[in-house]
Design a protein around this motif. Structure first.
Motif, PDB file in Angstrom:
ATOM      1  N   GLU A   1       0.825  -1.201   0.000  1.00 38.05           N
ATOM      2  CA  GLU A   1       0.000   0.000   0.000  1.00 38.05           C
ATOM      3  C   GLU A   1       0.860   1.251   0.000  1.00 38.05           C
ATOM      4  N   ALA A   2       2.044   1.176   0.635  1.00 35.91           N
ATOM      5  CA  ALA A   2       2.930   2.346   0.674  1.00 35.91           C
ATOM      6  C   ALA A   2       3.403   2.732  -0.720  1.00 35.91           C
ATOM      7  N   ASP A   3       3.700   1.749  -1.573  1.00 37.24           N
ATOM      8  CA  ASP A   3       4.100   2.048  -2.953  1.00 37.24           C
ATOM      9  C   ASP A   3       3.037   2.905  -3.639  1.00 37.24           C
ATOM     10  N   LEU A   4       1.791   2.506  -3.506  1.00 36.90           N
ATOM     11  CA  LEU A   4       0.696   3.176  -4.195  1.00 36.90           C
ATOM     12  C   LEU A   4       0.368   4.528  -3.580  1.00 36.90           C
ATOM     13  N   SER A   5       0.253   4.587  -2.264  1.00 35.03           N
ATOM     14  CA  SER A   5      -0.181   5.834  -1.622  1.00 35.03           C
ATOM     15  C   SER A   5       0.883   6.919  -1.734  1.00 35.03           C
ATOM     16  N   ILE A   6       2.156   6.536  -1.646  1.00 34.05           N
ATOM     17  CA  ILE A   6       3.223   7.546  -1.761  1.00 34.05           C
ATOM     18  C   ILE A   6       3.256   8.129  -3.162  1.00 34.05           C
ATOM     19  N   GLU A   7       3.191   7.260  -4.179  1.00 30.13           N
ATOM     20  CA  GLU A   7       3.244   7.809  -5.541  1.00 30.13           C
ATOM     21  C   GLU A   7       2.017   8.669  -5.839  1.00 30.13           C
ATOM     22  N   GLU A   8       0.852   8.268  -5.364  1.00 29.21           N
ATOM     23  CA  GLU A   8      -0.338   9.097  -5.550  1.00 29.21           C
ATOM     24  C   GLU A   8      -0.151  10.471  -4.915  1.00 29.21           C
ATOM     25  N   MET A   9       0.381  10.499  -3.701  1.00 27.53           N
ATOM     26  CA  MET A   9       0.625  11.753  -3.000  1.00 27.53           C
ATOM     27  C   MET A   9       1.607  12.626  -3.778  1.00 27.53           C
ATOM     28  N   TRP A  10       2.709  12.008  -4.228  1.00 25.84           N
ATOM     29  CA  TRP A  10       3.704  12.752  -4.995  1.00 25.84           C
ATOM     30  C   TRP A  10       3.098  13.354  -6.254  1.00 25.84           C
ATOM     31  N   ARG A  11       2.355  12.545  -6.999  1.00 26.15           N
ATOM     32  CA  ARG A  11       1.777  13.019  -8.263  1.00 26.15           C
ATOM     33  C   ARG A  11       0.814  14.187  -8.040  1.00 26.15           C
ATOM     34  N   GLU A  12       0.026  14.113  -7.004  1.00 28.84           N
ATOM     35  CA  GLU A  12      -0.912  15.199  -6.724  1.00 28.84           C
ATOM     36  C   GLU A  12      -0.179  16.512  -6.489  1.00 28.84           C
ATOM     37  N   ARG A  13       0.911  16.461  -5.710  1.00 31.92           N
ATOM     38  CA  ARG A  13       1.662  17.697  -5.428  1.00 31.92           C
ATOM     39  C   ARG A  13       2.367  18.211  -6.689  1.00 31.92           C
ATOM     40  N   ILE A  14       2.952  17.316  -7.466  1.00 30.98           N
ATOM     41  CA  ILE A  14       3.660  17.746  -8.682  1.00 30.98           C
ATOM     42  C   ILE A  14       2.689  18.369  -9.676  1.00 30.98           C
ATOM     43  N   ARG A  15       1.522  17.749  -9.864  1.00 28.24           N
ATOM     44  CA  ARG A  15       0.535  18.299 -10.801  1.00 28.24           C
ATOM     45  C   ARG A  15       0.061  19.674 -10.340  1.00 28.24           C
ATOM     46  N   ARG A  16      -0.043  19.866  -9.028  1.00 34.67           N
ATOM     47  CA  ARG A  16      -0.486  21.154  -8.494  1.00 34.67           C
ATOM     48  C   ARG A  16       0.564  22.240  -8.703  1.00 34.67           C
ATOM     49  N   ASP A  17       1.837  21.915  -8.403  1.00 32.31           N
ATOM     50  CA  ASP A  17       2.885  22.930  -8.435  1.00 32.31           C
ATOM     51  C   ASP A  17       3.539  23.087  -9.802  1.00 32.31           C
ATOM     52  N   PHE A  18       3.544  22.017 -10.589  1.00 34.49           N
ATOM     53  CA  PHE A  18       4.201  22.052 -11.909  1.00 34.49           C
ATOM     54  C   PHE A  18       3.306  21.356 -12.938  1.00 34.49           C
ATOM     55  N   PRO A  19       2.185  21.960 -13.276  1.00 33.36           N
ATOM     56  CA  PRO A  19       1.223  21.278 -14.153  1.00 33.36           C
ATOM     57  C   PRO A  19       1.747  20.951 -15.545  1.00 33.36           C
ATOM     58  N   SER A  20       2.792  21.631 -15.988  1.00 35.19           N
ATOM     59  CA  SER A  20       3.322  21.357 -17.330  1.00 35.19           C
ATOM     60  C   SER A  20       4.386  20.258 -17.340  1.00 35.19           C
ATOM     61  N   HIS A  21       4.830  19.815 -16.151  1.00 31.67           N
ATOM     62  CA  HIS A  21       5.894  18.817 -16.086  1.00 31.67           C
ATOM     63  C   HIS A  21       5.354  17.415 -16.370  1.00 31.67           C
ATOM     64  N   GLY A  22       6.182  16.582 -16.979  1.00 36.25           N
ATOM     65  CA  GLY A  22       5.848  15.183 -17.151  1.00 36.25           C
ATOM     66  C   GLY A  22       6.134  14.401 -15.880  1.00 36.25           C
ATOM     67  N   ILE A  23       5.528  13.231 -15.775  1.00 36.13           N
ATOM     68  CA  ILE A  23       5.744  12.343 -14.636  1.00 36.13           C
ATOM     69  C   ILE A  23       5.873  10.917 -15.143  1.00 36.13           C
ATOM     70  N   LEU A  24       6.897  10.226 -14.668  1.00 34.80           N
ATOM     71  CA  LEU A  24       7.053   8.794 -14.915  1.00 34.80           C
ATOM     72  C   LEU A  24       7.241   8.123 -13.569  1.00 34.80           C
ATOM     73  N   GLY A  25       6.320   7.251 -13.203  1.00 37.52           N
ATOM     74  CA  GLY A  25       6.402   6.564 -11.923  1.00 37.52           C
ATOM     75  C   GLY A  25       6.294   5.069 -12.089  1.00 37.52           C
ATOM     76  N   GLU A  26       6.844   4.347 -11.132  1.00 36.78           N
ATOM     77  CA  GLU A  26       6.827   2.883 -11.225  1.00 36.78           C
ATOM     78  C   GLU A  26       5.407   2.329 -11.167  1.00 36.78           C
TER      79      GLU A  26
END
Length: 266
Positions: free
Chosen positions: A43-68
């Motif tokens: 569950e930590a794998d999933l919840s951490i990446e979800e949390m990270w993606r939410e913050r990145i999309r908020r602060d840097f909406p034009s940036h790409g994201i590649l996650g495991e």
């Protein structure tokens, strides 16, 4: 504030948040699932990446994201975040300590920022292009070791060396003064602070395993490439090697090549 500094501030905030979540999860009752390829998932794998993606999309909406865990989201800028919430889930899920959370940012496809966060014991390696490598608040450097004989070598899980990578692995395994095994991303951090001289991984890596390691190693004076000596990037996968100096890396690459290339008789 320069763009890379602004990105670094957010990356550190992400690492702060994930470190608490990962350590709390590790201390609790771990519920382990398995992916189609047989690798572990918590569950930590999933919840951490979800949390990270939410913050990145908020602060840097034009940036790409590649996650495991959730794949690739294309961006409109030169920057792409490369994320591995729990690198070493196999160890994490079995209550061992050699796991890390990896955050990297690539610019035009090449890593310019890397964080190897160790939730236990709550320390991290942080590096950005031209800014050196920081561990536990201090600047660190690789050992600068040039010779193979006195080197301390970290070798990945032996199961990751198969087929064409097996002979090179065996040559490195028979070399050096000291060998440790299956150290994962923390071993590359240890190379940046002069405790390990060579790190070797087989052909089972993906970009989210690789990108964060690159600035940490190179900003500390080390060298990290694929087994052919090519630079690593957002599209890199497979076997990699890192060394404490260019001279040592040249020796390592020659040993990883074919028997003819490494000077052995055929």
């Amino acid at each position: 504030m320069p763009e890379l500094d602004r990105i670094m501030n957010v990356a550190l905030a992400l690492a702060d948040a994930s470190s608490c979540r990962a350590s709390n999860s590790w201390r609790g009752d771990l519920d382990v699932a398995y992916k189609a390829d047989g690798s572990s998932l918590t569950e930590a794998d999933l919840s951490i990446e979800e949390m990270w993606r939410e913050r990145i999309r908020r602060d840097f909406p034009s940036h790409g994201i590649l996650g495991e865990e959730f794949g690739s989201d294309a961006g409109a800028s030169a920057y792409t975040w490369v994320l591995d919430p729990i690198d070493g889930t196999r160890q994490f899920a079995t209550g061992l300590l050699n796991f890390a959370s990896l955050i990297s940012v690539c610019r035009e496809g090449f890593p310019v920022l890397g964080i190897i966060d160790l939730p236990l014991p709550r320390v991290r390696y942080v590096a950005a292009h031209g800014q050196g490598t920081i561990f536990d608040g201090r600047v660190v450097r690789s050992s600068g070791q040039r010779e193979i004989e006195p080197s301390k070598i970290s070798l990945a899980n032996p199961d990751s060396f198969a087929g064409d990578t097996a002979p090179g692995y065996e040559r490195l395994r028979a070399s050096g003064r000291l060998r440790v095994f299956d150290g994962g991303a923390p071993a590359y951090g240890a190379l940046s602070r002069g405790l390990i001289d060579i790190c070797l991984n087989g052909d089972d890596l993906d970009p989210f395993d690789i990108c964060a390691l690159c600035p940490v190693v190179t900003e500390a004076g080390g060298v990290i490439t694929d087994w052919e000596g090519q630079p690593l990037s957002l599209t890199s996968s497979g076997a990699i090697a890192a060394s404490a100096s260019p001279e040592l890396h040249s020796t390592v690459l020659s040993m990883l090549g074919s028997p003819h290339e490494s000077g052995e008789s055929v």
